[in-house]
Design an enzyme around this catalytic site. Sequence first.
Site, PDB file in Angstrom:
ATOM      1  N   SER B 148       0.796  -1.177  -0.041  1.00  0.00           N
ATOM      2  CA  SER B 148       0.170   0.013  -0.034  1.00  0.00           C
ATOM      3  C   SER B 148       0.842   1.323  -0.005  1.00  0.00           C
ATOM      4  O   SER B 148       1.638   1.251  -0.867  1.00  0.00           O
ATOM      5  CB  SER B 148      -0.840   0.049   1.153  1.00  0.00           C
ATOM      6  OG  SER B 148      -1.898   0.748   1.062  1.00  0.00           O
ATOM      7  N   ASP B 224      -9.925  -5.767  -3.357  1.00  0.00           N
ATOM      8  CA  ASP B 224      -9.335  -4.604  -2.514  1.00  0.00           C
ATOM      9  C   ASP B 224     -10.369  -3.467  -2.709  1.00  0.00           C
ATOM     10  O   ASP B 224     -10.378  -2.889  -3.663  1.00  0.00           O
ATOM     11  CB  ASP B 224      -8.066  -4.250  -3.250  1.00  0.00           C
ATOM     12  CG  ASP B 224      -7.129  -3.383  -2.318  1.00  0.00           C
ATOM     13  OD1 ASP B 224      -7.721  -2.386  -1.581  1.00  0.00           O
ATOM     14  OD2 ASP B 224      -5.882  -3.323  -2.117  1.00  0.00           O
ATOM     15  N   HIS B 257      -7.417  -6.180   0.513  1.00  0.00           N
ATOM     16  CA  HIS B 257      -6.252  -5.312   1.024  1.00  0.00           C
ATOM     17  C   HIS B 257      -5.429  -5.861   2.125  1.00  0.00           C
ATOM     18  O   HIS B 257      -4.469  -4.960   2.761  1.00  0.00           O
ATOM     19  CB  HIS B 257      -6.475  -3.618   1.090  1.00  0.00           C
ATOM     20  CG  HIS B 257      -5.627  -2.838   1.094  1.00  0.00           C
ATOM     21  ND1 HIS B 257      -5.096  -2.579  -0.150  1.00  0.00           N
ATOM     22  CD2 HIS B 257      -4.878  -1.932   1.975  1.00  0.00           C
ATOM     23  CE1 HIS B 257      -4.194  -1.386   0.002  1.00  0.00           C
ATOM     24  NE2 HIS B 257      -4.060  -1.103   1.244  1.00  0.00           N
TER      25      HIS B 257
END
Lengths: 280, 280
Positions: B148, B224, B257
Amino acid sequence: MTIENLSANKSFGGWHKQYLHSSSVLNCPMRFAIYLPPQASSEHKVPVLYWLSGLTCTDENFMQKAGALRIAAKLGLAIVAPDTSPRGDEVPDDEAYDLGQGAGFYVNASEAPWDQNYRMFDYVNTELPAIIESTFPVTNQKSIAGHSMGGHGALVSALRHSSQYRSVSAFSPIAHPGDCPWGRKALSAYLGKDRGQWTQYDAVQLLCDQRDCLPALVDQGQDDEFLVEQLKIDVLESVVNNNGLPINIRRHAGYDHSYYFIASFIEDHLTFHAEHLGLL
Amino acid sequence: MTIENLSANKSFGGWHKQYLHSSSVLNCPMRFAIYLPPQASSEHKVPVLYWLSGLTCTDENFMQKAGALRIAAKLGLAIVAPDTSPRGDEVPDDEAYDLGQGAGFYVNASEAPWDQNYRMFDYVNTELPAIIESTFPVTNQKSIAGHSMGGHGALVSALRHSSQYRSVSAFSPIAHPGDCPWGRKALSAYLGKDRGQWTQYDAVQLLCDQRDCLPALVDQGQDDEFLVEQLKIDVLESVVNNNGLPINIRRHAGYDHSYYFIASFIEDHLTFHAEHLGLL
């Protein structure tokens, strides 16, 4: 009985999910987690390993930190992780980390104020498996494992419900709670001062007059800060050796009480259970 | 420069350790974690993978949740996980989770009040590797990876310090921070409103006029929740395809995620880096 799905994460081709349900045994809402491996489907039911966590834990610690899902996906094994106690504003608690919420010790409490909710022994061994087996694509074949307080819970569950489980394993279990500070505090609160009542929740005591038991694997770190005062693996080892019990106790130099230890050897535990559950 | 050992956990035959040191780049004490595999010794130095974590994380998330230590132990690869920002009472912060402490975005800030501490780009690429290489039994061979915000940090580090790293990989990276809400907020605070200054911290922008780069692997979950608005993998993919860049972008149906996704594919990443670091 309804259960509510709280979360779902795909992992290693299977699914980690958390659920909330109303427990009639514990008189409160309870959360649990389940990992369903990719092999699980309505046409192909899989066996279940129940994992009991230690003091202060929830259903999340093992699922996030043990590295177990990779192995469960490979083996075709479901894993169920209950919480470690009843929870909620209506449930009695204590300020200490080792009594009350997060510290149920997997007993059926007989003493007020705990007796209305703290019945984790029946929850883990009776109510929860019934829910799991009626809700998910799993068989009734099951094994049980745990860490620290949960290692104690797993051993006692397997010794008292030996026809229900195929195998049992523990990391760093509180093997003789009747004779350690954590255990004496919890058992006297939940069960009262009569130590005769504690015997049914003490693996060493339960094994004293047994010459056989379920296949068991116990891993213990030699640098575990709780080893001498709280876990009493030496006493467990004496009983196992004296009675010729099929409990494989392994000691590991340098390892501590943490999930860094559990992760290092969890593959051995899941493989051990898979063998006894007919997966290998 | 002294560094203080805060913790040590044996894991998979090697050691996970946390250290505290005084960072001259960040003007504050900083904690980092290192995993030294069992192969590492003064006679046998090992290469290092730097892992950059995402928003709200510390040095702990990856080490505890990714399941990476098992693979690093097998490969003979060290892993270093820095914190995600400067920290402490003396360090500017913001109430939001996506700015200030825990959200350094791996940039060198030019704007007050951030410019006195928020220089994570130089910390990660210069100060920390110098400390690691002078303190531990590691070589100067290194690769970099992240998740991320940390996937963004890893890509930008590798693109701007391409001679320093052998390979780069990312899970769910913020690939085009100049054109997403997280990135616009952070870059405007740390670097000011002049978007020309943002280009040096935007993987898509840096790649626009490149026809080659370090070997790279990017994994992205198709479920995600941040994929469309924040991560902009489509835009990265367009640049990679248009410019024929050696970046392998893989998409995975059903994954989100979380670390449940990272754990599922981390073995591919460590193996990819091990190949480029000469371990395989």
